[in-house]
Design an enzyme around this catalytic site. Structure first.
Site, mmCIF file in Angstrom:
data_model
loop_
_atom_site.group_PDB
_atom_site.id
_atom_site.type_symbol
_atom_site.label_atom_id
_atom_site.label_comp_id
_atom_site.label_asym_id
_atom_site.label_seq_id
_atom_site.Cartn_x
_atom_site.Cartn_y
_atom_site.Cartn_z
ATOM 1 N N GLU A 55 -28.445 -18.586 -43.159
ATOM 2 C CA GLU A 55 -28.163 -17.984 -41.857
ATOM 3 C C GLU A 55 -28.944 -16.687 -41.664
ATOM 4 O O GLU A 55 -29.448 -16.410 -40.561
ATOM 5 C CB GLU A 55 -26.668 -17.726 -41.715
ATOM 6 C CG GLU A 55 -25.838 -19.001 -41.636
ATOM 7 C CD GLU A 55 -24.347 -18.752 -41.632
ATOM 8 O OE1 GLU A 55 -23.588 -19.685 -41.281
ATOM 9 O OE2 GLU A 55 -23.930 -17.620 -41.979
ATOM 10 N N ASP A 69 -26.101 -17.316 -37.563
ATOM 11 C CA ASP A 69 -25.060 -18.289 -37.225
ATOM 12 C C ASP A 69 -25.121 -18.629 -35.736
ATOM 13 O O ASP A 69 -25.026 -19.798 -35.341
ATOM 14 C CB ASP A 69 -23.691 -17.717 -37.592
ATOM 15 C CG ASP A 69 -22.560 -18.685 -37.259
ATOM 16 O OD1 ASP A 69 -22.569 -19.808 -37.798
ATOM 17 O OD2 ASP A 69 -21.679 -18.323 -36.462
#
Length: 356
Positions: free
Chosen positions: A133, A52
């Site tokens: 992610e 992220d």
């Protein structure tokens, strides 16, 4: 969807990054439920966190170039802070990340515990978002946060966002339904070698390392081995866009197979004397792109004209060619060859009609 064994080589090729520590990539696909049932595995949740961060870093970097510039030693932005936050949020939202994973079919490699399997969590957008992610996080850790590697992988994964479906899976299912061999990624070698046994194939379902005894070009083609007229060229960029190349090629092949069905319904028999007309009708119906003819004239030892006609089809890799003393006949002959390719099966030429 059937879950598959994790395929390290294929996933690395697809995302465009070779891991120094391959276990990190395997960890990116490992859900907590699997790790709890298999103590030797670590789950992907910490990689999701760093992924992220890396994604936001990549998107912010690209936005700074797109929406701003340095003037008189100071950074000037075309967008305000609130606008930039909204753009960044939309760039990395759940729907976009999960869609990219779905198009690539990477969720089928997830390592899941019994509860996750029972609940079919691979269908969950949040799970696919987490996988996206985690993959980026694994690349960030493995590359020691090399911005170029992170950028290449992000661009590669995002490159398929415009596709509406996983065309690799659709193509493979279509082949199974028709009883064909599964499509293979073939390395394009010198012509004389491709007719021999030195060029191995790579099934999209059963992917193995390809070994060829010649220098490998970056241009590859995707082919269904037992259907010679079905293939698709694509460029394989070793550093990025591998995913886009494979998905685009699979899409073209899948759509060509369906279009070929319609061509077969339109061409029941090839009339060698009217083949150019039949080819023209296929173009008028939108089933093929317009054929392009090229003529050249030579002479035999007695001074008689010999016409060479080439027919170039967008759907074919090389032009078709025919020769005849009659220019018109040469065109009909080459059009018949093109039709045989388009129909993709042995059908009888209709020789009952006289040339007009």
């Amino acid at each position: 969807m059937k879950l598959e064994e994790f395929d390290l080589g294929y996933v690395q090729d697809l995302i465009g990054y070779k891991f120094k520590n391959p276990r990190l990539l395997q960890q990116a696909f490992t859900r907590r439920s699997f790790a709890q049932e298999n103590s030797e595995f670590a789950d992907n949740e910490i990689l999701e966190f760093y992924g992220d961060v890396a994604l936001n870093l990549y998107v912010s970097s690209e936005m700074s170039k797109l929406f701003g510039r340095v003037e008189s030693g100071q950074y000037v932005s075309e967008k305000q802070e609130g606008e930039l936050s909204e753009i960044r949020s939309k760039s990395v939202n759940k729907n976009r990340l999960s869609h990219c994973i779905s198009v690539l079919g990477l969720e089928k490699f997830l390592k899941l515990g019994s509860t996750d399997i029972m609940n079919k969590v691979w269908e969950n957008d949040s799970v696919k978002e987490d996988l996206f992610e985690a993959i980026v996080g694994a690349v960030a850790i493995d590359s020691e946060w090399n911005s170029s590697d992170i950028k290449n992988v992000c661009e590669n994964l995002f490159s398929v966002s415009g596709f509406e479906a996983n065309y690799v899976a659709l193509l493979e299912e279509e082949c199974k339904k028709r009883g064909w061999h599964l499509p293979r990624i073939m390395k394009e070698l010198p012509l004389q070698m491709c007719f021999g046994n030195s060029c191995d194939g790579l099934s999209l379902m059963n992917r193995q390392t390809v070994n060829c005894s010649s220098s490998i070009q970056k241009r590859l083609f995707l082919q269904i081995p037992n259907i010679s007229s079905i293939y698709s060229d694509f460029n394989l960029d070793i550093e990025s866009k591998n995913a886009l190349s494979v998905i685009q090629s699979a899409k073209e092949l899948y759509e060509w197979i369906l279009r070929r069905d319609k061509i077969q319904k339109n061409i029941v028999a090839i009339d060698e004397n009217l083949a150019a007309n039949q080819l023209h009708e296929l173009w008028q119906k939108g089933l093929i792109k317009e054929p392009v003819y090229d003529f050249s004239e030579s002479h035999d030892k007695d001074g008689n004209s010999i016409w060479n006609c080439k027919c170039k089809l967008a759907e074919a890799k090389i032009p078709f060619e025919a020769m005849n003393a009659s220019k018109k006949k040469a065109k009909q002959l080459v059009a018949a060859e093109a039709l045989l390719f388009l129909v993709g099966k042995e059908i009888k030429l209709d020789m009952t009609k006289e040339e007009k």
